[in-house]
Structures are given as structure tokens and as C-alpha cells.
Design an enzyme around this catalytic site. Structure first.
Site, PDB file in Angstrom:
ATOM      1  N   HIS A   1       0.828  -1.204   0.000  1.00 13.08           N
ATOM      2  CA  HIS A   1       0.000   0.000   0.000  1.00 13.08           C
ATOM      3  C   HIS A   1       0.865   1.257   0.000  1.00 13.08           C
ATOM      4  O   HIS A   1       0.570   2.231  -0.710  1.00 13.08           O
ATOM      5  CB  HIS A   1      -0.936   0.020   1.209  1.00 13.08           C
ATOM      6  CG  HIS A   1      -1.907  -1.110   1.238  1.00 13.08           C
ATOM      7  ND1 HIS A   1      -2.775  -1.327   2.289  1.00 13.08           N
ATOM      8  CD2 HIS A   1      -2.149  -2.110   0.343  1.00 13.08           C
ATOM      9  CE1 HIS A   1      -3.512  -2.403   2.040  1.00 13.08           C
ATOM     10  NE2 HIS A   1      -3.141  -2.893   0.865  1.00 13.08           N
TER      11      HIS A   1
ATOM     12  N   HIS B   1      -8.958  -2.027  -5.345  1.00  7.61           N
ATOM     13  CA  HIS B   1      -7.915  -2.313  -4.353  1.00  7.61           C
ATOM     14  C   HIS B   1      -6.889  -3.300  -4.901  1.00  7.61           C
ATOM     15  O   HIS B   1      -5.693  -3.173  -4.625  1.00  7.61           O
ATOM     16  CB  HIS B   1      -8.497  -2.855  -3.053  1.00  7.61           C
ATOM     17  CG  HIS B   1      -7.434  -3.084  -2.026  1.00  7.61           C
ATOM     18  ND1 HIS B   1      -6.914  -2.069  -1.258  1.00  7.61           N
ATOM     19  CD2 HIS B   1      -6.727  -4.203  -1.703  1.00  7.61           C
ATOM     20  CE1 HIS B   1      -5.939  -2.542  -0.492  1.00  7.61           C
ATOM     21  NE2 HIS B   1      -5.818  -3.828  -0.744  1.00  7.61           N
TER      22      HIS B   1
ATOM     23  N   ASP C   1      -2.872  -2.699  -5.054  1.00  7.65           N
ATOM     24  CA  ASP C   1      -1.822  -3.669  -4.712  1.00  7.65           C
ATOM     25  C   ASP C   1      -0.856  -3.891  -5.874  1.00  7.65           C
ATOM     26  O   ASP C   1       0.370  -3.948  -5.695  1.00  7.65           O
ATOM     27  CB  ASP C   1      -2.444  -5.019  -4.341  1.00  7.65           C
ATOM     28  CG  ASP C   1      -3.014  -5.053  -2.932  1.00  7.65           C
ATOM     29  OD1 ASP C   1      -2.710  -4.155  -2.129  1.00  7.65           O
ATOM     30  OD2 ASP C   1      -3.767  -6.002  -2.638  1.00  7.65           O
TER      31      ASP C   1
ATOM     32  N   HIS D   1      -0.204 -11.019  -5.065  1.00  8.35           N
ATOM     33  CA  HIS D   1       1.158 -10.600  -4.752  1.00  8.35           C
ATOM     34  C   HIS D   1       2.210 -11.542  -5.338  1.00  8.35           C
ATOM     35  O   HIS D   1       3.264 -11.093  -5.794  1.00  8.35           O
ATOM     36  CB  HIS D   1       1.343 -10.509  -3.238  1.00  8.35           C
ATOM     37  CG  HIS D   1       0.457  -9.498  -2.590  1.00  8.35           C
ATOM     38  ND1 HIS D   1       0.465  -8.170  -2.950  1.00  8.35           N
ATOM     39  CD2 HIS D   1      -0.474  -9.622  -1.607  1.00  8.35           C
ATOM     40  CE1 HIS D   1      -0.423  -7.523  -2.211  1.00  8.35           C
ATOM     41  NE2 HIS D   1      -1.008  -8.375  -1.396  1.00  8.35           N
TER      42      HIS D   1
END
Length: 304
Positions: free
Chosen positions: A77, A259, A263, A286
């Protein structure tokens, strides 16, 4: 485009989403060509961790960076906010292992950076360019991320959790658009049925209903809601008509998709700077994001 850094330092304090540990963190101006460097001040004056993909050591529900004995987690973030706000160089001093989650978005960071302002430096921004398309696929999940050479930076993704509540969501961003308003304010999310498992496995110790959107995919009993309220130390919770816990209102219909893009922007900062490429993805996370960032680093010769 010249490189930029903050005009003054910005400090934050809060608990980490997964560890629950409280950290004091200060983002400071840095000289030209520094990039983003974390400094674990509790470990000594030389405990630096460069924000580059080869330092990624874990991607289980967050991005964790390590160098030697020092590590720092949930960096995505903050890195996203630095990127979206056009900040090339920064030193991030932090006295614990995890970046504060704050409200689950990057809004606290972008507001602080906007208030502090940035200063132009003398050096030119060195953009990262690639000569050939890079694509990585995950056959198990069906996820893929593709980076295509381009004259400017742009992102586009699709998220699909096979969820009746979320549906299929898309999100896009490029630097001509207002990162702070369109992306930075979008909060992290979790499915209700995942929460007890995550608590049992020592994750989201710092989670609460103020820093996460909770999606209720399956019917839940009053007993389950009471147990969840106790976990979060909250009064009684309810499920609204849209299928979310009633603690908050969505900022956008596709806030969860946005969101995921937040990321992704943060993870791709680990390529080492600002890209000139068109980045697209389907169900990114991720792990695949940082693997692609590492592939970019290899393509430009930053990793042998």
C-alpha cells in the site's frame, strides 16, 4: 520528467494487519537515485532493505521484503501511494516488522504526501523499459499477468473470485488519472468464511472492521456473527442486502477490484522505479505480481 522526493517528512503510527504489532513509521525525503529504501530503525542504522523484487521473500496475503536479518511486510500500500503520487526517492524508517495497515487503503499516505508536497530534483527520471512482452501464468489458479512495451504506463485488470457478491470486477489506471481519488482510497477486503481460518493461522491479528471490507458469500448464523464481533471487539454485526458486513459503505461499486489494482501498482514498484509499459492481469495477486516484477528486473539486467 525530473525525479521527485517529498518536501518534508511524513509520520504514521498504527498496527500491522497480520502481526498486530504497532509500528512508528516516517517517510523521509531522499537524494536523487535513491529509489525507495526501508530502514528498520529498531535493528540499527544500517538495517536497510531496498524495495526491489529480488528482496521479496514471502507473498502470503501481503508482500514481504528482506535483506540480511532485516525484513518488513505489507509494503504494497505504501509503495503504491509513493508511485501514484509521483515520488521517486524516499527513505522509510520503521521500528517494527510490518507497515501500519491504517484504514486498509492508501488514503492516509496520499493525504499526508499531498499535504507535505514534493520537490523536483535535478536528475532525470530513469524509466524502466522492456523490449519484449513478458507474461507469467499460474496454471493452478488461471491467473496471468502480462507486461507489454509501451510509450507510457497504464494498468488494467480483471478480478474474479467466483463470488455472487463481488461478481467480475475490472479496474484501470494510468498517471493521467487522479490516483488519490480513484485508487488510493480503496480498502482491502476479505471473505467472512476466511477470517476464522486466518486468525487461527496467526494472520490478520491487526484486522478489524474499520480496515477491511468483509464479504459474506455464504449464509451465516447469528452465532457466527456474534463470534466475529467478539474477534473484532465490536458490537453486534449484521449482513447488509448487498452481501457485506454492515460496518461500512463501499466507496465504489468495484472498490475490491480497485484495491487489487492498488496492490498491483505497489508490487510493480519493485521493478525498481517507473515503468513504460501496458500492464494487464487476470486474477492477479502478490505472488504473480512480484514474479513479473522480478522478470522485468532480469530483462533489464538488474538481476543476473
Amino acid at each position: 520528467m525530473k525525479q521527485r522526493t517529498l518536501a518534508e517528512s511524513c509520520s504514521f503510527s498504527g498496527k500491522g494487519l497480520h502481526t498486530g504489532r504497532v509500528a512508528q513509521m516516517t517517510v523521509r525525503p531522499a537524494p536523487e537515485n535513491t529509489g525507495v529504501r526501508f530502514l528498520r530503525t529498531d535493528l540499527g542504522p544500517e538495517a536497510y532493505i531496498d524495495a526491489v523484487a529480488e528482496n521479496v521473500t514471502n507473498t502470503a496475503r501481503c508482500t514481504l521484503l528482506s535483506s540480511g536479518e532485516a525484513s518488513v511486510s505489507t509494503v504494497e500500500h505504501l509503495l503504491s501511494a509513493l508511485t501514484g503520487m509521483g515520488i521517486d526517492n524516499a527513505i522509510v524508517e520503521i521500528d517494527n516488522v510490518e507497515v501500519p495497515i491504517l484504514d486498509g487503503s492508501a488514503s492516509y499516505y496520499v493525504k499526508a504526501f499531498a499535504k507535505a508536497g514534493t520537490v523536483e530534483q535535478n536528475a532525470e527520471r530513469q524509466y524502466i523499459t522492456i523490449n519484449e512482452e513478458i507474461e507469467i501464468k499460474d496454471e493452478k489458479t488461471g491467473s496471468w499477468v502480462k507486461v507489454t512495451p509501451a510509450d507510457d504506463l497504464s494498468y488494467g485488470l480483471t478480478v474474479d473470485f467466483n463470488s455472487r457478491v463481488l461478481g467480475v470486477q475490472t479496474a484501470e489506471w494510468d498517471p493521467s488519472r487522479d490516483y488519490a481519488a480513484e485508487i488510493g482510497t480503496c480498502r482491502t477486503f476479505v471473505f467472512f468464511h476466511e477470517i476464522e481460518y486466518l486468525f487461527a493461522n496467526n494472520l490478520i491479528k491487526g484486522g478489524d472492521v474499520d480496515n477491511a471490507i468483509v464479504i459474506v458469500e455464504h449464509p451465516v448464523s447469528d452465532e457466527q456473527l456474534e463470534r466475529m464481533a467478539a474477534l473484532f471487539n465490536m458490537p453486534k454485526l449484521k449482513v447488509n442486502e448487498s452481501g457485506y458486513l454492515n460496518n461500512l459503505e463501499l466507496r465504489f461499486p468495484n472498490e475490491c477490484g480497485r484495491h487489487k489494482l492498488l496492490d498491483m501498482i505497489g508490487d510493480f514498484r519493485l521493478a525498481g522505479g517507473y515503468l513504460k509499459a501496458h500492464i494487464t492481469g487476470y486474477k492477479p495477486g502478490h505472488g504473480i505480481n512480484t514474479n513479473v516484477a522480478k522478470a522485468i528486473r532480469k530483462a533489464i539486467g538488474a538481476i543476473k
